[in-house]
Design a protein around this motif. Structure first.
Motif, PDB file in Angstrom:
ATOM      1  N   GLY A 290       0.763  -1.402  -0.003  1.00 31.79           N
ATOM      2  CA  GLY A 290      -0.082   0.012   0.200  1.00 31.79           C
ATOM      3  C   GLY A 290       0.668   1.432  -0.195  1.00 31.79           C
ATOM      4  O   GLY A 290       2.009   1.333   0.669  1.00 31.79           O
ATOM      5  N   TRP A 291       0.407   2.121  -0.595  1.00 34.45           N
ATOM      6  CA  TRP A 291       1.123   3.597  -0.809  1.00 34.45           C
ATOM      7  C   TRP A 291       0.116   4.799  -0.526  1.00 34.45           C
ATOM      8  O   TRP A 291      -1.074   4.746  -1.245  1.00 34.45           O
ATOM      9  CB  TRP A 291       1.893   3.713  -2.289  1.00 34.45           C
ATOM     10  N   MET A 292       0.357   5.395   0.321  1.00 35.47           N
ATOM     11  CA  MET A 292      -0.394   6.693   0.704  1.00 35.47           C
ATOM     12  C   MET A 292       0.662   8.016   0.663  1.00 35.47           C
ATOM     13  O   MET A 292       1.489   8.009   1.316  1.00 35.47           O
ATOM     14  CB  MET A 292      -1.063   6.582   1.859  1.00 35.47           C
ATOM     15  N   SER A 293       0.128   9.190   0.129  1.00 35.47           N
ATOM     16  CA  SER A 293       0.983  10.434   0.251  1.00 35.47           C
ATOM     17  C   SER A 293       0.103  11.156   0.786  1.00 35.47           C
ATOM     18  O   SER A 293      -1.016  11.297   0.238  1.00 35.47           O
ATOM     19  CB  SER A 293       1.861  10.605  -1.099  1.00 35.47           C
ATOM     20  N   VAL A 294       0.396  12.219   1.755  1.00 34.48           N
ATOM     21  CA  VAL A 294      -0.308  13.144   2.078  1.00 34.48           C
ATOM     22  C   VAL A 294       0.189  14.683   2.226  1.00 34.48           C
ATOM     23  O   VAL A 294       1.670  14.825   2.634  1.00 34.48           O
ATOM     24  CB  VAL A 294      -0.753  12.734   3.763  1.00 34.48           C
TER      25      VAL A 294
END
Length: 575
Positions: A290-294
Protein backbone atom coordinates in the motif's frame (compact mmCIF):
# COMPACT_ATOMS: atom_id res chain seq x y z
CA UNK A 1 23.65 14.27 -8.52
CA UNK A 2 27.34 13.34 -8.84
CA UNK A 3 26.53 9.67 -8.19
CA UNK A 4 23.88 9.60 -10.92
CA UNK A 5 26.31 11.13 -13.42
CA UNK A 6 28.86 8.41 -12.68
CA UNK A 7 26.44 5.49 -12.86
CA UNK A 8 26.70 4.87 -16.65
CA UNK A 9 30.52 4.90 -16.46
CA UNK A 10 30.54 2.56 -13.49
CA UNK A 11 28.21 0.18 -15.26
CA UNK A 12 30.44 0.01 -18.35
CA UNK A 13 33.68 -0.24 -16.40
CA UNK A 14 32.48 -3.18 -14.30
CA UNK A 15 30.37 -5.00 -16.90
CA UNK A 16 32.89 -7.82 -17.23
CA UNK A 17 32.85 -8.71 -13.51
CA UNK A 18 29.35 -7.83 -12.28
CA UNK A 19 26.96 -10.77 -12.70
CA UNK A 20 23.35 -10.38 -13.71
CA UNK A 21 21.39 -9.41 -10.62
CA UNK A 22 19.70 -12.31 -8.87
CA UNK A 23 16.21 -11.26 -7.96
CA UNK A 24 13.41 -13.12 -6.20
CA UNK A 25 13.61 -16.83 -5.45
CA UNK A 26 15.12 -19.32 -7.91
CA UNK A 27 12.63 -20.16 -10.65
CA UNK A 28 10.17 -17.42 -9.73
CA UNK A 29 8.61 -16.00 -12.93
CA UNK A 30 8.83 -12.31 -13.79
CA UNK A 31 6.11 -10.23 -15.49
CA UNK A 32 6.56 -8.57 -18.84
CA UNK A 33 7.51 -4.94 -18.13
CA UNK A 34 4.93 -2.22 -18.74
CA UNK A 35 4.91 1.54 -18.22
CA UNK A 36 3.70 2.49 -14.75
CA UNK A 37 2.55 5.88 -13.55
CA UNK A 38 4.95 7.70 -11.21
CA UNK A 39 3.95 7.71 -7.57
CA UNK A 40 2.70 10.99 -6.11
CA UNK A 41 4.81 12.17 -3.18
CA UNK A 42 3.48 14.34 -0.38
CA UNK A 43 4.80 15.88 2.84
CA UNK A 44 4.31 12.48 4.51
CA UNK A 45 4.40 9.19 2.60
CA UNK A 46 3.60 5.70 3.87
CA UNK A 47 4.40 2.22 2.54
CA UNK A 48 2.30 -0.46 4.18
CA UNK A 49 2.07 -4.23 4.33
CA UNK A 50 -0.44 -6.45 6.09
CA UNK A 51 -1.43 -10.10 6.40
CA UNK A 52 1.90 -11.32 5.04
CA UNK A 53 1.20 -14.79 6.52
CA UNK A 54 4.73 -15.99 5.89
CA UNK A 55 4.89 -15.21 2.15
CA UNK A 56 8.39 -13.74 2.48
CA UNK A 57 9.61 -15.82 -0.48
CA UNK A 58 7.05 -14.10 -2.67
CA UNK A 59 4.78 -16.03 -5.02
CA UNK A 60 7.10 -18.49 -6.72
CA UNK A 61 4.39 -19.46 -9.24
CA UNK A 62 2.86 -16.02 -10.00
CA UNK A 63 4.85 -13.41 -11.87
CA UNK A 64 2.77 -10.45 -10.68
CA UNK A 65 3.78 -11.06 -7.05
CA UNK A 66 7.13 -12.82 -7.45
CA UNK A 67 9.35 -10.40 -5.50
CA UNK A 68 10.68 -11.78 -2.24
CA UNK A 69 11.43 -10.01 1.04
CA UNK A 70 14.97 -9.31 -0.06
CA UNK A 71 13.63 -7.44 -3.07
CA UNK A 72 11.30 -5.57 -0.71
CA UNK A 73 14.27 -4.59 1.47
CA UNK A 74 16.15 -3.27 -1.58
CA UNK A 75 13.06 -1.34 -2.67
CA UNK A 76 12.75 0.30 0.75
CA UNK A 77 16.40 1.30 0.72
CA UNK A 78 15.97 3.11 -2.60
CA UNK A 79 12.66 4.67 -1.54
CA UNK A 80 14.31 6.08 1.57
CA UNK A 81 17.02 7.54 -0.65
CA UNK A 82 14.30 9.13 -2.76
CA UNK A 83 12.63 10.54 0.35
CA UNK A 84 15.96 11.97 1.49
CA UNK A 85 16.54 13.61 -1.92
CA UNK A 86 13.00 15.03 -1.99
CA UNK A 87 13.19 16.09 1.68
CA UNK A 88 9.95 14.25 2.39
CA UNK A 89 9.15 11.99 5.34
CA UNK A 90 8.59 8.29 4.64
CA UNK A 91 7.02 5.75 7.01
CA UNK A 92 6.95 1.95 6.60
CA UNK A 93 4.25 0.12 8.58
CA UNK A 94 2.84 -3.41 8.99
CA UNK A 95 -0.59 -4.39 10.29
CA UNK A 96 0.05 -7.92 11.55
CA UNK A 97 -0.65 -11.63 10.83
CA UNK A 98 2.83 -12.96 10.15
CA UNK A 99 2.22 -16.70 9.77
CA UNK A 100 -0.37 -19.41 8.99
CA UNK A 101 -0.25 -19.43 5.22
CA UNK A 102 3.17 -20.49 3.95
CA UNK A 103 5.71 -23.21 4.60
CA UNK A 104 8.44 -20.71 5.42
CA UNK A 105 6.53 -19.64 8.52
CA UNK A 106 4.58 -22.81 9.32
CA UNK A 107 6.83 -25.82 8.65
CA UNK A 108 8.90 -25.22 11.80
CA UNK A 109 8.04 -26.64 15.25
CA UNK A 110 6.98 -23.14 16.33
CA UNK A 111 5.26 -20.95 13.75
CA UNK A 112 7.53 -18.09 12.76
CA UNK A 113 10.73 -19.75 13.98
CA UNK A 114 12.37 -19.32 10.56
CA UNK A 115 10.34 -16.44 9.14
CA UNK A 116 10.27 -13.98 12.06
CA UNK A 117 14.07 -13.43 12.08
CA UNK A 118 13.86 -12.72 8.34
CA UNK A 119 10.93 -10.34 8.81
CA UNK A 120 12.92 -8.48 11.47
CA UNK A 121 15.66 -7.65 8.96
CA UNK A 122 13.39 -5.08 7.29
CA UNK A 123 13.35 -1.69 9.00
CA UNK A 124 9.69 -0.96 9.76
CA UNK A 125 8.73 2.22 11.60
CA UNK A 126 5.51 0.95 13.20
CA UNK A 127 3.90 -2.48 13.53
CA UNK A 128 0.69 -3.92 14.95
CA UNK A 129 -0.15 -7.39 16.20
CA UNK A 130 -2.52 -9.70 14.32
CA UNK A 131 -4.93 -12.35 15.52
CA UNK A 132 -2.68 -15.11 14.13
CA UNK A 133 -0.04 -14.11 16.67
CA UNK A 134 -2.55 -14.91 19.41
CA UNK A 135 -4.32 -18.23 18.72
CA UNK A 136 -1.90 -20.36 20.75
CA UNK A 137 -0.36 -19.68 24.15
CA UNK A 138 3.15 -20.56 22.98
CA UNK A 139 2.91 -18.29 19.92
CA UNK A 140 1.63 -15.37 22.01
CA UNK A 141 4.41 -15.97 24.54
CA UNK A 142 7.04 -16.07 21.79
CA UNK A 143 5.68 -12.82 20.32
CA UNK A 144 5.87 -11.18 23.75
CA UNK A 145 9.31 -12.47 24.73
CA UNK A 146 11.18 -12.64 21.43
CA UNK A 147 9.45 -10.64 18.70
CA UNK A 148 8.09 -7.49 20.34
CA UNK A 149 11.35 -6.64 22.19
CA UNK A 150 13.26 -6.57 18.88
CA UNK A 151 11.16 -3.59 17.79
CA UNK A 152 11.06 -1.58 21.02
CA UNK A 153 8.69 1.39 20.77
CA UNK A 154 7.75 0.45 17.18
CA UNK A 155 5.66 -2.61 18.11
CA UNK A 156 2.26 -1.23 19.12
CA UNK A 157 -0.42 -3.18 20.99
CA UNK A 158 -2.72 -0.53 22.42
CA UNK A 159 -5.49 -3.00 23.29
CA UNK A 160 -3.71 -6.37 23.36
CA UNK A 161 -2.24 -7.82 26.55
CA UNK A 162 -0.62 -10.98 27.90
CA UNK A 163 -0.48 -12.55 31.35
CA UNK A 164 3.21 -12.42 32.20
CA UNK A 165 4.16 -15.80 33.67
CA UNK A 166 6.91 -14.31 35.86
CA UNK A 167 5.28 -11.19 37.28
CA UNK A 168 1.75 -12.68 37.26
CA UNK A 169 0.54 -9.37 35.84
CA UNK A 170 -1.40 -8.61 32.67
CA UNK A 171 0.81 -6.34 30.57
CA UNK A 172 0.82 -4.98 27.01
CA UNK A 173 2.56 -7.31 24.56
CA UNK A 174 4.21 -4.27 22.94
CA UNK A 175 3.84 -0.53 23.56
CA UNK A 176 0.51 1.19 24.17
CA UNK A 177 1.56 4.11 21.99
CA UNK A 178 4.62 5.91 20.70
CA UNK A 179 5.38 9.53 19.91
CA UNK A 180 8.27 10.28 17.56
CA UNK A 181 9.60 12.94 15.20
CA UNK A 182 10.56 12.06 11.65
CA UNK A 183 13.64 13.27 9.81
CA UNK A 184 11.97 16.22 8.08
CA UNK A 185 10.01 17.34 11.08
CA UNK A 186 6.68 15.46 11.07
CA UNK A 187 5.65 14.72 14.65
CA UNK A 188 3.71 11.47 14.91
CA UNK A 189 1.57 9.91 17.63
CA UNK A 190 1.13 6.21 16.85
CA UNK A 191 -1.15 3.45 18.17
CA UNK A 192 -1.69 -0.21 17.34
CA UNK A 193 -5.18 -1.74 17.57
CA UNK A 194 -6.54 -5.24 17.06
CA UNK A 195 -10.20 -5.86 16.22
CA UNK A 196 -12.38 -7.38 18.96
CA UNK A 197 -10.92 -10.87 18.52
CA UNK A 198 -12.64 -13.45 20.73
CA UNK A 199 -10.71 -16.62 19.83
CA UNK A 200 -7.37 -15.75 21.41
CA UNK A 201 -5.26 -17.97 23.66
CA UNK A 202 -6.16 -17.98 27.33
CA UNK A 203 -2.96 -16.17 28.32
CA UNK A 204 -4.00 -13.09 26.33
CA UNK A 205 -6.57 -10.31 26.72
CA UNK A 206 -7.98 -8.16 23.90
CA UNK A 207 -9.63 -5.00 25.16
CA UNK A 208 -12.47 -3.59 22.99
CA UNK A 209 -11.31 -0.45 21.22
CA UNK A 210 -14.32 1.54 22.45
CA UNK A 211 -13.07 0.87 25.99
CA UNK A 212 -9.41 1.57 25.28
CA UNK A 213 -10.06 5.05 23.88
CA UNK A 214 -11.75 6.12 27.12
CA UNK A 215 -8.79 5.20 29.35
CA UNK A 216 -6.63 7.88 30.99
CA UNK A 217 -3.45 6.94 29.13
CA UNK A 218 -5.16 7.30 25.74
CA UNK A 219 -6.87 10.57 26.61
CA UNK A 220 -3.58 11.91 27.99
CA UNK A 221 -1.80 11.00 24.74
CA UNK A 222 -4.28 13.17 22.82
CA UNK A 223 -2.96 16.21 24.68
CA UNK A 224 0.51 15.87 23.12
CA UNK A 225 1.41 18.39 20.42
CA UNK A 226 1.80 16.37 17.20
CA UNK A 227 1.22 16.84 13.47
CA UNK A 228 -0.49 13.56 12.65
CA UNK A 229 -2.09 10.55 14.34
CA UNK A 230 -0.97 7.20 12.95
CA UNK A 231 -3.16 4.17 13.72
CA UNK A 232 -1.66 0.85 12.63
CA UNK A 233 -4.16 -1.88 13.28
CA UNK A 234 -5.13 -5.40 12.44
CA UNK A 235 -8.68 -4.26 11.80
CA UNK A 236 -10.64 -3.63 8.59
CA UNK A 237 -10.66 0.09 7.84
CA UNK A 238 -14.47 0.24 7.73
CA UNK A 239 -15.23 -1.79 10.87
CA UNK A 240 -16.58 -0.25 14.06
CA UNK A 241 -13.32 -0.93 15.92
CA UNK A 242 -11.48 1.41 13.53
CA UNK A 243 -14.24 4.01 13.62
CA UNK A 244 -14.11 4.01 17.44
CA UNK A 245 -10.50 5.19 17.36
CA UNK A 246 -11.14 7.79 14.66
CA UNK A 247 -14.12 9.20 16.57
CA UNK A 248 -12.18 9.33 19.84
CA UNK A 249 -9.39 11.37 18.25
CA UNK A 250 -11.90 13.58 16.44
CA UNK A 251 -13.70 14.34 19.70
CA UNK A 252 -10.54 16.11 20.89
CA UNK A 253 -8.99 17.18 17.58
CA UNK A 254 -11.59 18.19 14.99
CA UNK A 255 -9.10 18.62 12.11
CA UNK A 256 -5.85 16.90 13.10
CA UNK A 257 -4.70 14.53 10.29
CA UNK A 258 -5.39 10.85 11.03
CA UNK A 259 -3.95 8.00 8.96
CA UNK A 260 -5.14 4.46 9.66
CA UNK A 261 -3.53 1.38 8.12
CA UNK A 262 -5.61 -1.76 8.59
CA UNK A 263 -5.89 -5.37 7.53
CA UNK A 264 -7.48 -8.73 8.33
CA UNK A 265 -9.95 -9.00 5.42
CA UNK A 266 -7.19 -9.63 2.84
CA UNK A 267 -8.51 -6.91 0.52
CA UNK A 268 -7.20 -3.76 -1.05
CA UNK A 269 -9.25 -0.87 0.30
CA UNK A 270 -9.12 2.86 0.94
CA UNK A 271 -11.64 5.03 2.72
CA UNK A 272 -11.98 8.71 3.58
CA UNK A 273 -13.45 9.13 7.07
CA UNK A 274 -13.49 12.89 6.48
CA UNK A 275 -11.37 15.37 4.55
CA UNK A 276 -8.50 14.99 7.01
CA UNK A 277 -8.70 11.31 8.04
CA UNK A 278 -8.07 8.30 5.80
CA UNK A 279 -7.71 4.53 6.03
CA UNK A 280 -5.93 2.05 3.76
CA UNK A 281 -5.61 -1.76 3.66
CA UNK A 282 -2.83 -3.33 1.62
CA UNK A 283 -4.29 -6.71 0.72
CA UNK A 284 -2.58 -9.96 1.70
CA UNK A 285 0.23 -12.51 1.22
CA UNK A 286 2.84 -9.97 0.04
CA UNK A 287 0.83 -9.47 -3.15
CA UNK A 288 0.38 -5.77 -2.45
CA UNK A 289 2.26 -2.83 -1.03
CA UNK A 290 0.00 0.00 0.00
CA UNK A 291 1.14 3.56 -0.78
CA UNK A 292 -0.35 6.73 0.66
CA UNK A 293 0.95 10.26 0.26
CA UNK A 294 -0.40 13.21 2.23
CA UNK A 295 0.19 16.93 1.75
CA UNK A 296 -1.08 19.78 3.89
CA UNK A 297 0.04 18.32 7.22
CA UNK A 298 2.35 21.22 7.97
CA UNK A 299 -0.10 24.01 7.13
CA UNK A 300 0.76 26.71 9.68
CA UNK A 301 -2.82 27.97 9.73
CA UNK A 302 -3.87 24.63 11.22
CA UNK A 303 -2.00 25.32 14.45
CA UNK A 304 -5.41 26.59 15.46
CA UNK A 305 -7.45 23.55 14.52
CA UNK A 306 -10.72 25.35 13.95
CA UNK A 307 -9.04 27.32 11.17
CA UNK A 308 -8.83 24.11 9.13
CA UNK A 309 -12.42 22.95 9.34
CA UNK A 310 -13.43 22.17 5.77
CA UNK A 311 -9.84 22.39 4.52
CA UNK A 312 -9.06 18.97 3.08
CA UNK A 313 -5.66 17.34 2.89
CA UNK A 314 -4.28 16.33 -0.51
CA UNK A 315 -4.10 12.55 -0.47
CA UNK A 316 -3.17 9.89 -3.03
CA UNK A 317 -3.23 6.11 -2.68
CA UNK A 318 -1.83 3.29 -4.78
CA UNK A 319 -1.80 -0.51 -4.56
CA UNK A 320 1.53 -1.84 -5.87
CA UNK A 321 1.92 -5.36 -7.28
CA UNK A 322 4.96 -6.87 -5.60
CA UNK A 323 7.35 -7.71 -8.42
CA UNK A 324 10.82 -6.41 -9.21
CA UNK A 325 9.66 -4.36 -12.20
CA UNK A 326 7.28 -2.47 -9.88
CA UNK A 327 10.03 -1.95 -7.34
CA UNK A 328 12.62 -0.76 -9.86
CA UNK A 329 10.22 1.56 -11.67
CA UNK A 330 9.18 3.41 -8.53
CA UNK A 331 12.39 3.40 -6.52
CA UNK A 332 15.40 3.82 -8.78
CA UNK A 333 16.67 7.32 -9.50
CA UNK A 334 18.38 6.21 -12.72
CA UNK A 335 17.62 3.33 -15.14
CA UNK A 336 21.17 1.97 -14.82
CA UNK A 337 21.26 2.16 -11.04
CA UNK A 338 21.76 -1.24 -9.45
CA UNK A 339 18.61 -2.43 -7.74
CA UNK A 340 19.86 -5.18 -5.42
CA UNK A 341 21.34 -3.94 -2.17
CA UNK A 342 23.66 -5.85 0.14
CA UNK A 343 20.90 -6.25 2.72
CA UNK A 344 18.40 -7.34 0.10
CA UNK A 345 20.73 -9.98 -1.33
CA UNK A 346 21.45 -11.38 2.13
CA UNK A 347 17.73 -11.66 2.91
CA UNK A 348 17.05 -13.39 -0.41
CA UNK A 349 19.87 -15.85 0.28
CA UNK A 350 18.54 -16.55 3.78
CA UNK A 351 15.05 -17.24 2.42
CA UNK A 352 16.47 -19.65 -0.17
CA UNK A 353 18.53 -21.38 2.53
CA UNK A 354 15.56 -21.78 4.89
CA UNK A 355 13.25 -23.03 2.15
CA UNK A 356 15.82 -25.67 1.22
CA UNK A 357 16.35 -26.71 4.84
CA UNK A 358 12.60 -27.14 5.30
CA UNK A 359 12.24 -29.09 2.06
CA UNK A 360 9.53 -26.77 0.80
CA UNK A 361 10.26 -27.38 -2.90
CA UNK A 362 9.90 -31.17 -2.56
CA UNK A 363 7.32 -32.33 -5.11
CA UNK A 364 4.56 -34.56 -3.68
CA UNK A 365 2.59 -34.95 -6.91
CA UNK A 366 1.32 -33.14 -9.97
CA UNK A 367 -2.03 -31.35 -9.99
CA UNK A 368 -3.91 -32.22 -13.19
CA UNK A 369 -5.51 -28.75 -13.48
CA UNK A 370 -5.88 -25.41 -11.75
CA UNK A 371 -8.25 -25.37 -8.76
CA UNK A 372 -9.56 -21.98 -7.61
CA UNK A 373 -10.71 -21.04 -4.16
CA UNK A 374 -13.38 -18.49 -5.02
CA UNK A 375 -13.51 -17.87 -8.79
CA UNK A 376 -16.29 -20.40 -9.30
CA UNK A 377 -19.22 -21.76 -7.25
CA UNK A 378 -17.96 -24.37 -4.83
CA UNK A 379 -19.78 -27.15 -6.69
CA UNK A 380 -17.97 -26.37 -9.97
CA UNK A 381 -15.28 -28.84 -11.08
CA UNK A 382 -12.76 -25.96 -11.24
CA UNK A 383 -13.39 -25.08 -7.59
CA UNK A 384 -10.86 -26.10 -4.96
CA UNK A 385 -13.71 -26.67 -2.50
CA UNK A 386 -15.34 -29.06 -4.96
CA UNK A 387 -12.09 -31.09 -4.98
CA UNK A 388 -11.87 -30.97 -1.18
CA UNK A 389 -15.46 -32.00 -0.48
CA UNK A 390 -15.85 -34.65 -3.20
CA UNK A 391 -12.36 -36.14 -3.25
CA UNK A 392 -10.05 -35.18 -0.38
CA UNK A 393 -12.42 -35.45 2.59
CA UNK A 394 -13.80 -38.85 1.50
CA UNK A 395 -10.30 -40.21 0.74
CA UNK A 396 -8.18 -38.69 3.52
CA UNK A 397 -10.62 -38.19 6.39
CA UNK A 398 -13.54 -40.61 6.30
CA UNK A 399 -12.77 -43.71 8.37
CA UNK A 400 -13.84 -46.65 6.23
CA UNK A 401 -13.30 -49.12 9.09
CA UNK A 402 -16.25 -47.66 10.98
CA UNK A 403 -19.59 -49.54 10.78
CA UNK A 404 -21.52 -46.44 9.68
CA UNK A 405 -21.29 -44.24 6.59
CA UNK A 406 -19.92 -40.75 7.26
CA UNK A 407 -20.21 -37.12 6.26
CA UNK A 408 -17.52 -34.53 7.08
CA UNK A 409 -18.10 -30.79 7.64
CA UNK A 410 -15.42 -28.11 7.42
CA UNK A 411 -15.46 -24.34 7.37
CA UNK A 412 -14.55 -23.09 3.90
CA UNK A 413 -12.10 -20.63 5.46
CA UNK A 414 -9.72 -23.43 6.44
CA UNK A 415 -8.72 -23.56 2.76
CA UNK A 416 -6.74 -20.46 1.89
CA UNK A 417 -5.37 -20.39 -1.67
CA UNK A 418 -5.58 -21.74 -5.20
CA UNK A 419 -3.78 -24.83 -6.50
CA UNK A 420 -1.88 -24.35 -9.77
CA UNK A 421 -1.66 -27.06 -12.41
CA UNK A 422 1.65 -28.87 -12.21
CA UNK A 423 4.02 -29.59 -9.35
CA UNK A 424 2.36 -29.71 -5.93
CA UNK A 425 5.06 -29.21 -3.30
CA UNK A 426 5.43 -29.41 0.46
CA UNK A 427 5.10 -25.62 0.46
CA UNK A 428 1.73 -25.91 -1.28
CA UNK A 429 0.34 -27.96 1.60
CA UNK A 430 0.83 -24.92 3.84
CA UNK A 431 -0.21 -22.39 1.21
CA UNK A 432 -3.50 -24.14 0.45
CA UNK A 433 -4.35 -25.53 3.89
CA UNK A 434 -2.10 -24.07 6.62
CA UNK A 435 -4.14 -24.90 9.72
CA UNK A 436 -3.74 -28.04 11.79
CA UNK A 437 -7.43 -28.35 12.64
CA UNK A 438 -8.41 -31.78 14.01
CA UNK A 439 -11.65 -33.68 13.54
CA UNK A 440 -14.25 -34.92 16.01
CA UNK A 441 -17.51 -36.81 15.44
CA UNK A 442 -20.83 -38.03 16.75
CA UNK A 443 -23.07 -40.78 15.40
CA UNK A 444 -26.56 -39.44 14.65
CA UNK A 445 -29.66 -40.55 12.74
CA UNK A 446 -29.79 -39.62 9.08
CA UNK A 447 -32.88 -37.44 9.65
CA UNK A 448 -30.65 -35.10 11.67
CA UNK A 449 -27.53 -35.43 9.53
CA UNK A 450 -29.28 -34.39 6.33
CA UNK A 451 -30.25 -31.00 7.81
CA UNK A 452 -26.93 -30.02 9.40
CA UNK A 453 -25.41 -28.16 6.44
CA UNK A 454 -28.50 -26.01 6.03
CA UNK A 455 -28.43 -25.20 9.74
CA UNK A 456 -24.74 -24.28 9.57
CA UNK A 457 -25.09 -22.26 6.42
CA UNK A 458 -27.73 -19.73 5.48
CA UNK A 459 -26.06 -17.32 3.05
CA UNK A 460 -26.65 -17.51 -0.75
CA UNK A 461 -23.90 -16.93 -3.30
CA UNK A 462 -23.17 -13.30 -4.11
CA UNK A 463 -20.82 -11.85 -6.68
CA UNK A 464 -18.62 -8.89 -5.90
CA UNK A 465 -19.04 -5.79 -8.07
CA UNK A 466 -15.96 -5.72 -10.30
CA UNK A 467 -16.99 -3.16 -12.94
CA UNK A 468 -13.48 -2.48 -14.24
CA UNK A 469 -12.53 0.70 -16.06
CA UNK A 470 -11.58 0.48 -19.76
CA UNK A 471 -8.25 -1.20 -20.48
CA UNK A 472 -5.31 1.04 -21.40
CA UNK A 473 -4.32 1.05 -25.08
CA UNK A 474 -1.70 -1.42 -26.30
CA UNK A 475 -1.58 -3.35 -23.01
CA UNK A 476 -2.36 -7.04 -22.71
CA UNK A 477 -3.99 -7.38 -19.32
CA UNK A 478 -3.20 -10.25 -16.99
CA UNK A 479 -5.83 -11.38 -14.46
CA UNK A 480 -5.48 -9.62 -11.12
CA UNK A 481 -6.88 -7.02 -8.78
CA UNK A 482 -9.37 -4.43 -10.05
CA UNK A 483 -10.10 -2.34 -6.98
CA UNK A 484 -12.92 0.11 -6.36
CA UNK A 485 -12.61 2.16 -3.18
CA UNK A 486 -13.74 5.56 -1.88
CA UNK A 487 -11.75 7.26 -4.65
CA UNK A 488 -13.24 4.98 -7.31
CA UNK A 489 -11.01 3.00 -9.67
CA UNK A 490 -7.42 3.91 -10.43
CA UNK A 491 -5.70 2.85 -7.22
CA UNK A 492 -4.22 -0.31 -8.73
CA UNK A 493 -0.72 0.39 -9.99
CA UNK A 494 -0.79 -2.39 -12.61
CA UNK A 495 -3.84 -2.61 -14.86
CA UNK A 496 -5.45 -6.07 -14.74
CA UNK A 497 -8.45 -7.86 -16.10
CA UNK A 498 -10.75 -8.64 -13.16
CA UNK A 499 -10.77 -12.07 -11.59
CA UNK A 500 -14.32 -13.25 -10.94
CA UNK A 501 -15.11 -13.86 -7.30
CA UNK A 502 -18.02 -15.89 -5.96
CA UNK A 503 -18.89 -15.93 -2.30
CA UNK A 504 -18.78 -19.42 -0.85
CA UNK A 505 -20.80 -20.75 2.08
CA UNK A 506 -19.14 -20.57 5.45
CA UNK A 507 -19.43 -24.36 5.79
CA UNK A 508 -19.22 -27.17 3.22
CA UNK A 509 -19.31 -30.95 3.51
CA UNK A 510 -18.48 -34.21 1.81
CA UNK A 511 -21.46 -35.78 0.01
CA UNK A 512 -24.23 -37.13 2.23
CA UNK A 513 -24.47 -40.91 2.21
CA UNK A 514 -27.15 -42.09 -0.24
CA UNK A 515 -30.11 -44.47 0.09
CA UNK A 516 -30.53 -44.18 3.85
CA UNK A 517 -33.68 -44.09 5.90
CA UNK A 518 -34.31 -41.38 8.48
CA UNK A 519 -33.40 -43.65 11.39
CA UNK A 520 -30.23 -45.09 9.86
CA UNK A 521 -27.10 -44.01 11.72
CA UNK A 522 -24.44 -41.75 10.22
CA UNK A 523 -21.03 -40.64 11.55
CA UNK A 524 -21.05 -36.85 11.44
CA UNK A 525 -17.49 -35.47 11.64
CA UNK A 526 -16.44 -31.85 11.90
CA UNK A 527 -13.53 -29.64 12.92
CA UNK A 528 -13.20 -29.53 16.68
CA UNK A 529 -12.95 -25.76 16.90
CA UNK A 530 -16.62 -25.30 15.96
CA UNK A 531 -17.94 -27.97 18.36
CA UNK A 532 -19.66 -25.22 20.36
CA UNK A 533 -21.68 -24.50 17.21
CA UNK A 534 -22.29 -28.08 16.11
CA UNK A 535 -23.54 -29.62 19.36
CA UNK A 536 -26.44 -27.16 19.82
CA UNK A 537 -27.43 -27.79 16.18
CA UNK A 538 -27.49 -31.54 16.80
CA UNK A 539 -29.59 -30.99 19.92
CA UNK A 540 -32.06 -28.88 17.95
CA UNK A 541 -32.29 -31.41 15.13
CA UNK A 542 -32.50 -34.43 17.45
CA UNK A 543 -33.83 -33.28 20.85
CA UNK A 544 -34.23 -36.84 22.15
CA UNK A 545 -30.45 -37.40 22.35
CA UNK A 546 -27.52 -35.68 24.03
CA UNK A 547 -24.37 -35.72 21.92
CA UNK A 548 -20.71 -35.32 22.81
CA UNK A 549 -17.77 -34.91 20.47
CA UNK A 550 -15.33 -37.82 20.15
CA UNK A 551 -11.90 -37.71 18.41
CA UNK A 552 -12.02 -38.76 14.74
CA UNK A 553 -9.02 -39.82 12.64
CA UNK A 554 -6.52 -38.82 15.31
CA UNK A 555 -3.33 -37.36 13.83
CA UNK A 556 -4.92 -36.32 10.54
CA UNK A 557 -5.68 -32.59 10.28
CA UNK A 558 -6.75 -30.20 7.55
CA UNK A 559 -3.06 -29.74 6.74
CA UNK A 560 -2.15 -33.45 6.64
CA UNK A 561 -5.18 -34.42 4.53
CA UNK A 562 -3.61 -32.82 1.44
CA UNK A 563 -0.33 -34.80 1.25
CA UNK A 564 -2.25 -38.03 1.95
CA UNK A 565 -4.43 -37.36 -1.08
CA UNK A 566 -1.75 -35.88 -3.37
CA UNK A 567 0.75 -38.70 -2.86
CA UNK A 568 -1.91 -41.34 -3.54
CA UNK A 569 -3.80 -39.69 -6.40
CA UNK A 570 -1.33 -37.33 -8.07
CA UNK A 571 1.97 -38.94 -7.09
CA UNK A 572 2.39 -41.03 -10.24
CA UNK A 573 1.76 -38.10 -12.59
CA UNK A 574 4.47 -36.39 -14.62
CA UNK A 575 4.57 -32.63 -14.27
Amino acid sequence: MRLLALLPLLAVASAHVVPIERRSQPGAPQPDPIDLRPLEWGDLNVISTTDTHGWLAGHVKEESYSADFGDFASFLSHMREQAQHRKKDLLVVDSGDLHDGNGLSDATPLDGEASNPIFQKVNYDALAIGNHELYLNEIAEDTYKNFAPKWGRKYLTSNTFIKDAHSNKTVPIGRLYSKFRMKFGTRVMSYGFLYNFVGAANNTVIEPSNVTVTLPWFQKSLKEDVDVYLVVGHVPVRWAEALNVIKAIRAVHPTKPILLFGGHLHVRDFTAYDGRAYGLSAGRFMETLGWMSVSGIHDRACRVETNCIGKNLTVSRRYLDTNVHTYKTHSLAHPLQRFDTWRGRKITQEITKQRKALGLSTVLGCAPQDYYLDRYPYTDSRSLLDLVTKEILPFSIIDKTRPYPAVVYINSGCQRFDVAKGAFTVDDTYVVSPFHDDFVYATVPYKAAKNILNALNKAPFQKRDDGPPPAPDNVTLTPGYVTKDDYGYGGDDWPHSPIPSVRTPNYVSSPLPANLGDNDLVDVAWLSFFTNLMLPILKTLDPANNYTAQPYRVGITTNEMWPIYVKAKWGNSTC
